[in-house]
Design a protein around this motif. Structure first.
Motif: not given
Lengths: 138, 189
Positions: B147-154, A16-21, B34-45
């Motif tokens: 682990d990165l987006e902290e979505v619960p396992q369920k 999490r700390q070093h995830r790519p931007d 606006r609420r969800h785009q950042q997380r969607v973007r991060s997952i896609l990236y």
């Protein structure tokens, strides 16, 4: 929620700390998307992007031809042809030779039989003795 | 509805905004975006790289808009949206596999990493990025989502359409592979 093992906690924290931007989006992306919602279907490029056939081999759609060739007929047709040929062969009697053919065949067999058992003097004409051949060369 | 009035609806729950969207209120959908785009973007990236990131984000939200009538109100909007995100990412990865240059994708990923000042941080970012690319899509997906987006396992199980036990198993193997990669590179988190 179950507690992670310590080494998993350290790993997760490290990731999490070093995830790519994540690169920022285009400034007008939000407006583009909202405009695409309002655009009539099939006129907007973005809606066309959504409605294009989904990628991947499972979703490739090909135009169906108007008349489909009946490829399924080919194997039965081959099998039927072979069956007809076999039945014809087994049921049709072989052609009977006429008396002239029999006479020719008999003469042929007799000639070859004689040639195989006895000396055939006629072959001397084609293969003369070596002596005579040498004499003629000299 | 202008930005000010849109801001007033910030506290409305997702499913209420979805109801408004179904009545044709596009500004409510803007709120959801606006609420969800950042997380969607991060997952896609994390799953697809940056080469077509804007297009993919756009595709996710357009699919969501079109699919809203099929959205079950009992479900969680975010989970449903991540499911669409996963589908778009999978399609994109298939098209990459069908001939587009993965090198370009990796290059674009790497290009982002030269903007910060901290070299060690950049180095670790590069390691994490390369570690993710070493994982299979199944392992990478659970690692990114959980682990990165902290979505619960369920919810991860719902997004990927697999049992929770499979999520746990994949998570275990994904972490092991990632840890092994990092240790091989001289890092022991």
């Amino acid at each position: 929620m179950t507690q992670l093992p310590e080494n998993d906690q350290r790993l997760t924290a490290f990731l999490r700390q070093h995830r790519p931007d994540v690169p920022p989006g285009a400034p007008d992306l939000e407006d583009r998307i909202m405009a695409a919602l309002e655009a009539p279907p099939h006129r907007s490029g973005t809606v066309a992007l959504l409605e294009r056939p989904p990628k991947g081999p499972r979703s490739v759609q090909r135009p169906r031809p108007l008349t489909r060739p009946a490829w399924w007929l080919v194997p039965p047709a081959i099998a039927a042809s072979l069956l007809v040929a076999l039945i014809t062969y087994r049921t049709t009697p072989p052609p009977q030779p006429n008396s002239e053919d029999l006479t020719q065949l008999e003469a042929f067999l007799e000639k070859n039989w004689n040639g195989a058992v006895y000396d055939d003097t006629s072959t001397m004409e084609f293969f003369p003795p070596e002596d005579s051949q040498n004499n003629s060369d000299s | 509805m202008d930005d000010q009035s849109a801001g007033q609806s910030d506290n409305r729950p997702d499913n209420y905004l979805v109801q408004l969207c179904l009545k044709g209120d596009r500004q409510s959908f803007r709120q959801l975006y606006r609420r969800h785009q950042q997380r969607v973007r991060s997952i896609l990236y994390q799953l697809c790289g940056s080469s077509t990131l804007d297009d993919l984000v756009q595709e996710v939200f357009l699919r969501a808009w079109k699919g809203l009538p099929q959205f079950r109100q009992s479900a969680k909007f975010a989970t449903w949206l991540y499911r669409i995100t996963w589908n778009v990412a999978s399609d994109q990865r298939q098209s990459f596999a069908q001939g587009r240059s993965r090198l370009q994708m990796i290059t674009n990923m790497a290009s982002v990493q030269h903007e910060g000042p901290d070299l060690m941080h950049l180095h670790y970012q590069d390691l994490v990025q390369r570690g993710l690319t070493h994982l299979s899509l199944e392992h990478r997906s659970v690692l990114v989502l959980h682990d990165l987006e902290e979505v619960p396992q369920k919810e991860v199980a719902e997004v990927l359409g697999i049992p929770v036990g499979t999520v746990k198993s994949r998570l275990f193997h994904a972490r092991a592979a990632m840890r092994q990669f990092l240790e091989k590179e001289g890092v022991q988190p």
